[in-house]
Design an enzyme around this catalytic site. Structure first.
Site, PDB file in Angstrom:
ATOM      1  N   ASP A 104       0.848  -1.196   0.000  1.00 39.97           N
ATOM      2  CA  ASP A 104       0.000   0.000   0.000  1.00 39.97           C
ATOM      3  C   ASP A 104       0.887   1.251   0.000  1.00 39.97           C
ATOM      4  O   ASP A 104       2.048   1.202   0.417  1.00 39.97           O
ATOM      5  CB  ASP A 104      -0.882   0.034   1.258  1.00 39.97           C
TER       6      ASP A 104
HETATM    7  N1  URA Z   1      -1.122  -6.005   3.718  1.00 42.36           N
HETATM    8  C1  URA Z   1      -1.628  -4.763   3.762  1.00 42.36           C
HETATM    9  O1  URA Z   1      -2.671  -4.526   4.349  1.00 42.36           O
HETATM   10  N2  URA Z   1      -0.949  -3.776   3.150  1.00 42.36           N
HETATM   11  C2  URA Z   1       0.215  -3.972   2.504  1.00 42.36           C
HETATM   12  O2  URA Z   1       0.794  -3.022   1.983  1.00 42.36           O
HETATM   13  C3  URA Z   1       0.735  -5.275   2.476  1.00 42.36           C
HETATM   14  C4  URA Z   1       0.043  -6.279   3.089  1.00 42.36           C
END
Ligand code: URA
Length: 237
Positions: A104
């Site tokens: 993310d």
């Molecule tokens: N899980 C998440 O919620 N975000 C990420 O960036 C990676 C794994």
């Protein structure tokens, strides 16, 4: 054996036409002899090629470890945001780079950037059980029953099933630091897992892929090439 112009054009910023021009000017040597044509066949494992006297890398693919900072998107290109591929320096850049798996925008840590689609598929496919390790800072404490639930695997309210995880509290406290290892990469997976336990992730960092740790010498935004030995560690379950 591969064509010289094809290999060089796949490595970086040169087009096949550029290679033709450069060869015409006598700037490329193959095994010490000036190349006369751009379509000669070369053996990437054994032949040496120079451009203006500098040795060129003839590797078919490249594998890069990036320490992703917050605020960068895990994509090859974007009209609005800076991407992880934008952070790759010129000396490692080549056409076709993409992040193998997405973090993310607000997640930090280990992103593998490559131009090798088969390898990316291999390490991302849940059936290969290559665990990705995250450090999550949580809003609330985590109980043993929460841990047991996450370790067994869960089905979310929308029907999404999430496979088993390995969960360990690293530092307990007001906002505990928890290590979670998962082998799939569903959308917002870690955040949704802790949300299912009534908790909230306030910071998330990927520290390891397979058995390969993020190099702690890489500052946020920095990257380096992964060695062959490290690639093997990345594929370890
Ligand atoms: N899980 C998440 O919620 N975000 C990420 O960036 C990676 C794994």
């Amino acid at each position: 054996m591969e064509r010289l112009d094809k290999i060089l054009a796949s490595q970086g910023t040169l087009s096949r036409r550029d290679v033709k021009e450069i060869v015409k000017k006598g700037r490329i040597t193959v095994n010490g002899v000036v190349a006369k044509k751009s379509d000669i066949k070369i053996d990437i494992d054994n032949d040496t090629v120079t451009l203006d006297g500098e040795f060129l890398s003839l590797k078919e693919h490249i594998y890069i470890m990036l320490n992703k900072p917050q605020g960068i998107v895990s994509a090859s290109e974007s009209d609005t945001d800076e991407t992880v591929v934008d952070l790759v320096p010129d000396e490692l850049y080549r056409k076709g780079l993409f992040p193998a798996g997405r973090l993310d925008k607000d997640t930090t840590g280990f992103v593998l950037i490559t131009d090798d689609g088969d390898f990316a598929h291999k390490i991302l496919s849940p059936k290969n059980h290559i665990f990705k390790t995250y450090l999550a800072t949580l809003e609330h404490s985590l109980s043993q029953s929460d841990i047991n639930m996450l370790e067994k695997g869960i089905t979310l309210a929308d029907g999404t099933t999430l496979k088993e995880a390995k969960v360990e509290i690293i530092e307990d406290g007001e906002h505990p630091l928890v290590q979670i290892m998962i082998c799939e990469g569903k959308y917002h997976q870690v955040k949704r897992m802790f949300a299912a336990a009534g908790n909230k992730v306030i910071a998330l960092h990927r520290s390891k892929m397979g058995n390969l740790e993020l190099d702690e010498d890489l500052k946020p935004g920095e990257c380096r090439e992964i060695t062959l030995e490290e690639l093997k560690m990345l594929c370890e379950r």
